[in-house]
Design a protein around this motif. Structure first.
Motif, PDB file in Angstrom:
ATOM      1  N   LEU A 517      33.261  19.177  72.100  1.00 13.62           N
ATOM      2  CA  LEU A 517      34.135  19.499  73.229  1.00 13.62           C
ATOM      3  C   LEU A 517      34.940  18.301  73.708  1.00 13.62           C
ATOM      4  O   LEU A 517      35.688  18.414  74.676  1.00 13.62           O
ATOM      5  CB  LEU A 517      33.313  20.050  74.403  1.00 13.62           C
ATOM      6  CG  LEU A 517      33.075  21.557  74.452  1.00 13.62           C
ATOM      7  CD1 LEU A 517      32.443  21.953  75.780  1.00 13.62           C
ATOM      8  CD2 LEU A 517      34.364  22.335  74.260  1.00 13.62           C
ATOM      9  N   ASP A 518      34.789  17.154  73.056  1.00 15.94           N
ATOM     10  CA  ASP A 518      35.506  15.960  73.480  1.00 15.94           C
ATOM     11  C   ASP A 518      37.014  16.216  73.436  1.00 15.94           C
ATOM     12  O   ASP A 518      37.582  16.510  72.386  1.00 15.94           O
ATOM     13  CB  ASP A 518      35.153  14.783  72.571  1.00 15.94           C
ATOM     14  CG  ASP A 518      35.719  13.464  73.088  1.00 15.94           C
ATOM     15  OD1 ASP A 518      36.020  13.383  74.294  1.00 15.94           O
ATOM     16  OD2 ASP A 518      35.868  12.527  72.283  1.00 15.94           O
ATOM     17  N   SER A 523      38.163  25.039  76.984  1.00 14.29           N
ATOM     18  CA  SER A 523      39.218  25.355  76.028  1.00 14.29           C
ATOM     19  C   SER A 523      38.903  26.651  75.307  1.00 14.29           C
ATOM     20  O   SER A 523      37.892  27.305  75.569  1.00 14.29           O
ATOM     21  CB  SER A 523      39.342  24.226  75.007  1.00 14.29           C
ATOM     22  OG  SER A 523      38.175  24.155  74.202  1.00 14.29           O
ATOM     23  N   GLU A 524      39.777  26.984  74.374  1.00 11.87           N
ATOM     24  CA  GLU A 524      39.553  28.143  73.519  1.00 11.87           C
ATOM     25  C   GLU A 524      38.324  27.974  72.651  1.00 11.87           C
ATOM     26  O   GLU A 524      37.801  28.965  72.114  1.00 11.87           O
ATOM     27  CB  GLU A 524      40.776  28.386  72.632  1.00 11.87           C
ATOM     28  CG  GLU A 524      42.051  28.784  73.368  1.00 11.87           C
ATOM     29  CD  GLU A 524      42.793  27.611  73.982  1.00 11.87           C
ATOM     30  OE1 GLU A 524      43.847  27.842  74.602  1.00 11.87           O
ATOM     31  OE2 GLU A 524      42.314  26.460  73.847  1.00 11.87           O
ATOM     32  N   ASP A 529      32.902  30.402  71.425  1.00 12.01           N
ATOM     33  CA  ASP A 529      31.447  30.367  71.249  1.00 12.01           C
ATOM     34  C   ASP A 529      30.776  31.484  72.038  1.00 12.01           C
ATOM     35  O   ASP A 529      29.837  32.135  71.549  1.00 12.01           O
ATOM     36  CB  ASP A 529      30.885  29.022  71.704  1.00 12.01           C
ATOM     37  CG  ASP A 529      31.380  27.850  70.857  1.00 12.01           C
ATOM     38  OD1 ASP A 529      31.987  28.088  69.791  1.00 12.01           O
ATOM     39  OD2 ASP A 529      31.167  26.701  71.280  1.00 12.01           O
ATOM     40  N   HIS A 530      31.238  31.720  73.247  1.00 11.22           N
ATOM     41  CA  HIS A 530      30.635  32.756  74.084  1.00 11.22           C
ATOM     42  C   HIS A 530      31.070  34.156  73.669  1.00 11.22           C
ATOM     43  O   HIS A 530      30.248  35.078  73.613  1.00 11.22           O
ATOM     44  CB  HIS A 530      30.985  32.498  75.555  1.00 11.22           C
ATOM     45  CG  HIS A 530      30.320  31.288  76.114  1.00 11.22           C
ATOM     46  ND1 HIS A 530      30.979  30.100  76.350  1.00 11.22           N
ATOM     47  CD2 HIS A 530      29.026  31.059  76.451  1.00 11.22           C
ATOM     48  CE1 HIS A 530      30.127  29.208  76.817  1.00 11.22           C
ATOM     49  NE2 HIS A 530      28.939  29.758  76.885  1.00 11.22           N
ATOM     50  N   TYR A 562      38.195  29.463  83.215  1.00 12.23           N
ATOM     51  CA  TYR A 562      39.105  29.304  82.082  1.00 12.23           C
ATOM     52  C   TYR A 562      39.135  30.582  81.243  1.00 12.23           C
ATOM     53  O   TYR A 562      40.190  31.021  80.778  1.00 12.23           O
ATOM     54  CB  TYR A 562      38.660  28.117  81.221  1.00 12.23           C
ATOM     55  CG  TYR A 562      39.784  27.458  80.447  1.00 12.23           C
ATOM     56  CD1 TYR A 562      40.481  26.384  80.986  1.00 12.23           C
ATOM     57  CD2 TYR A 562      40.144  27.904  79.182  1.00 12.23           C
ATOM     58  CE1 TYR A 562      41.503  25.766  80.286  1.00 12.23           C
ATOM     59  CE2 TYR A 562      41.167  27.304  78.472  1.00 12.23           C
ATOM     60  CZ  TYR A 562      41.845  26.225  79.029  1.00 12.23           C
ATOM     61  OH  TYR A 562      42.867  25.634  78.331  1.00 12.23           O
ATOM     62  N   ALA A 563      37.976  31.204  81.064  1.00 10.10           N
ATOM     63  CA  ALA A 563      37.876  32.393  80.208  1.00 10.10           C
ATOM     64  C   ALA A 563      38.713  33.544  80.739  1.00 10.10           C
ATOM     65  O   ALA A 563      39.366  34.256  79.975  1.00 10.10           O
ATOM     66  CB  ALA A 563      36.415  32.822  80.074  1.00 10.10           C
TER      67      ALA A 563
END
Length: 693
Positions: A517-518, A523-524, A529-530, A562-563
């Motif tokens: 995630l760096d 983000s997308e 992942d979820h 964000y989602a």
């Protein structure tokens, strides 16, 4: 301690606890009566208990621990001190009353137990003499002591304590007017001059520095042995001859700007002189001395400007100062090293959502002792726990976690671990909890493997689809595990399948995974992942695609906000403590310097585009999902203004939204049991409103 003495001790301790000790037992009080019902209820949360600060005696015979229980009348956490006989299993309250207890620490000979308590007014260090069965306060200090450490001969106790900084020249130069007698003026202005001036949970802090003190273990005057405008930190390690104490600190002038720097230092008790033991780039900390006094083991983390780093294990030969690595190529972060004798250590580390305790040889070979450490976070299934080791025998005591209970006390020595307590047997044994199952799948973003868990509602019927929510952990460099969580089990009790996963960026899967995630938080990538986990549950015939919900706190709140800017698949969302605008967040929160230095490519004004791209506010024009926002009004980590920005933006777009403000709450918005309940019940009410038949 023989059996006769322990029996006598038990009688004394019981009389000391008196009727207040009985109030620690949830089933025995009117307020905590367990209702006759099969599913976990909101009221049950007040009856939950868990063990922490588990400390085993040097001979391995007894375990002292802090028993945490919720108080429905004060809306707080009672912290009492209990003792368990590892041979007989006898479980005895040492101090279980209206006062608070913590930091238990055995003397080297096991005949005394030091602890902190407010039983004599303000928080002080107390010592319990086991054979004499007496207790006395051994300090009379103005601030709260912590990080207790016995000298090797048992004659002294070292501890940490905050020391207020004198007023600056500027503050002293401000002219003041004497207030007339009985006049009612407003509070005086607060002068802030420090770079690190605030801390979540405390607000704007008085300017002070953490210093080291020593006090005779039989009581007396505490003596300050370190000085200067620096934050010293423990654990405190006595040398074998009791002449000096080793600690960790960054004593550079610009230490407030150096978020990833500290060295090991030694302070002489004869003259308070300091000796610097290490000077590596990065952090050296968590020192521990071998039984023969010849070797000092410690942890090291790099100072690289990146959001995650592993901690490695090293040792120093004190006579020569020579240092060599013990474990520096293990792709997990080591914690809490403790010596067993002089040729072996124990450590704990997180691995795939679980905490393990392992023996470590001086050659760096790890051998797992236990892998079920945890259970000290009541509301959500965080991978958090602790252990201690008996210096003379190597027996390990720890907080034992399970999918269906909070932390109990367990001991492992020469065989399988034994559970010594059943703190929630009076409640959870009478509840039908949701079944916790593991799930593994690949992310649609790039095929990254994701591990997680889902909880089925009690009475789950195979082949029937259920409303499903994904609940996202904070950090993001933390992890969840297959542990009991009051929030998740309450959601399951109300008919939801609850999915929680260790998305990219989570700890316990190695550095490469944590660094995925760096530059992309949120983000997308973590969104995929979820969503891939939800799609997997739909494919399995478990999740109802027409009834999907999303929730999360802190980093999980950011991911939630964000989602909903990326998809309209969710019926409703609940974001707790979110970041909405990274520019305003980093310039107002208590984590500003470390976060800017290690998470972002530049200062906000130097790379505004990056900060904006990572901000949920940049996507707010896409949001149509009904969104609940839940935040503490005193939050200093993700300030309330973040929530207010999203709320007002959604209101301007006429998106259904509600803002729940929790008075006097910091970032740990569920620190009080009533607030755990409030968070759950507000979320349930919001989701039910948008659930389809």
């Amino acid at each position: 301690m023989n059996a006769k003495l322990f029996f006598s001790l038990s009688l004394l301790a019981s009389s000391m606890a008196s009727a207040s000790a009985l109030a620690q037992e949830p089933a025995a009080t009117t307020d905590h009566t367990v209702a006759v019902t099969s599913k976990l209820q909101a009221e049950d949360i007040f009856a939950l208990e868990f063990a922490n600060d588990v400390q085993i005696s040097p001979d391995g015979r007894y375990v002292a621990y802090v028993r945490n229980s919720f108080d429905i009348m004060t809306d707080g956490t009672r912290r009492s001190l209990w003792l368990v006989d590892t041979q007989s299993g006898q479980h005895t309250p040492l101090f279980a009353d209206e006062h608070s207890y913590g930091n238990p620490s055995w003397s080297p000979d096991g005949k005394r137990l030091a602890f902190t308590s407010n039983r004599s007014g303000r928080n002080q260090i107390h010592v319990f003499w086991v054979e004499e069965q007496r207790t006395a306060a051994v300090t009379e200090v103005q601030q709260s002591p912590s990080q207790l450490a016995w000298s090797r001969d048992g004659k002294q106790l070292a501890f940490m304590m905050a020391v207020p900084e004198p007023k600056s020249d500027f503050a002293k130069s401000v002219k003041s007017v004497k207030k007339p007698e009985k006049a009612k003026w407003g509070k005086a202005p607060i002068v802030v001059e420090r770079t690190l001036y605030q801390r979540d949970g405390r607000g704007v802090m008085p300017s002070s520095y953490s210093q080291i003190f020593v006090v005779p273990s039989e009581g007396g005057s505490a003596r300050q042995v370190t000085t200067g405008p620096f934050q010293h930190r423990g654990p405190l390690t006595w040398l074998a001859d009791n002449s000096a104490i080793v600690f960790s600190a960054n004593r550079n002038t610009d230490w407030e700007y150096q978020s990833r720097e500290s060295d090991l230092w030694q302070v002489s008790l004869a003259d308070n002189s300091l000796t610097q033991l290490t000077d590596w780039p990065g952090d050296e900390y968590a020192s521990t001395l071998s039984a023969d006094g010849a070797q000092l083991a410690f942890l090291h983390g790099s100072n690289a400007a990146e959001p995650y780093r592993n901690a490695s294990l090293h040792r120093m030969v004190l006579s020569s100062g020579a240092v060599e690595a013990i474990v520096d190529d293990f792709d997990r972060s080591l914690e809490s090293p403790q010596w067993v004798g002089s040729d072996q250590l124990t450590v704990q580390y997180a691995d795939r959502g679980r905490i393990k305790v392992a023996d470590v040889s001086l050659a760096g070979e790890l051998s797992t002792r236990v892998s079920d450490v945890g259970g000290i976070y009541a509301s959500r299934p965080y991978t958090m726990g602790m252990y201690s080791v008996a210096a003379n025998t190597g027996a390990v005591a720890y907080t034992q976690a399970s999918a269906y209970d909070l932390a109990n006390v367990a001991v492992q020595h020469e065989g399988a671990a034994r559970t010594l307590t059943g703190l929630n047997d009076d409640v959870l044994a009478y509840r039908e909890l949701g079944e916790v199952r593991e799930i593994n799948y690949t992310s649609s973003f790039d095929g990254t493997e994701i591990q997680g868990w889902y909880i089925l509602p009690p009475g789950y019927e195979k082949g029937k689809r259920y409303p499903t929510m994904v609940e996202i952990h904070g950090g993001p460099h933390l992890s969840y595990g297959p542990f009991f969580a009051a929030e998740h089990q309450r959601y399951a009790a109300e008919g939801y399948v609850v999915l929680y996963v260790n998305y990219r960026g989570s700890t316990s899967y190695g550095k490469d995974f944590a660094m995925l995630l760096d530059g992309h938080y949120s983000s997308e990538r973590d969104f995929a992942d979820h969503m891939s986990g939800i799609d997997q549950l739909i494919e399995m015939g478990i999740a109802d695609p027409n009834n999907l919900f999303i929730a999360g706190g802190s980093a999980g709140g950011i991911a939630t906000a964000y989602a909903v800017g990326l998809t309209d698949r969710f019926n409703a969302a609940a974001a707790t403590n979110p970041v909405i605008n990274w520019v305003s967040k980093t310039l107002t929160a208590d984590s500003s310097i470390g976060q800017i230095q290690n998470q972002f490519p530049a200062m906000p004004w130097e790379d505004l585009a990056h900060y904006w791209k990572r901000s949920p506010l940049s996507l707010v024009g896409n949001v149509t999902t009904p969104t609940l926002l839940f935040t503490g009004e005193k939050d200093r980590r993700t300030p309330m203004a973040e929530t207010e920005q999203f709320y007002q933006a959604l209101q301007l777009q006429k998106v259904p939204t509600v803002m729940v403000r929790v008075p006097d709450a910091y970032h740990g918005v569920t620190a009080k049991p009533s607030r755990i309940v409030a968070k759950i019940e507000h979320t349930l009410a919001w989701f039910k409103r948008y659930q389809k038949d």
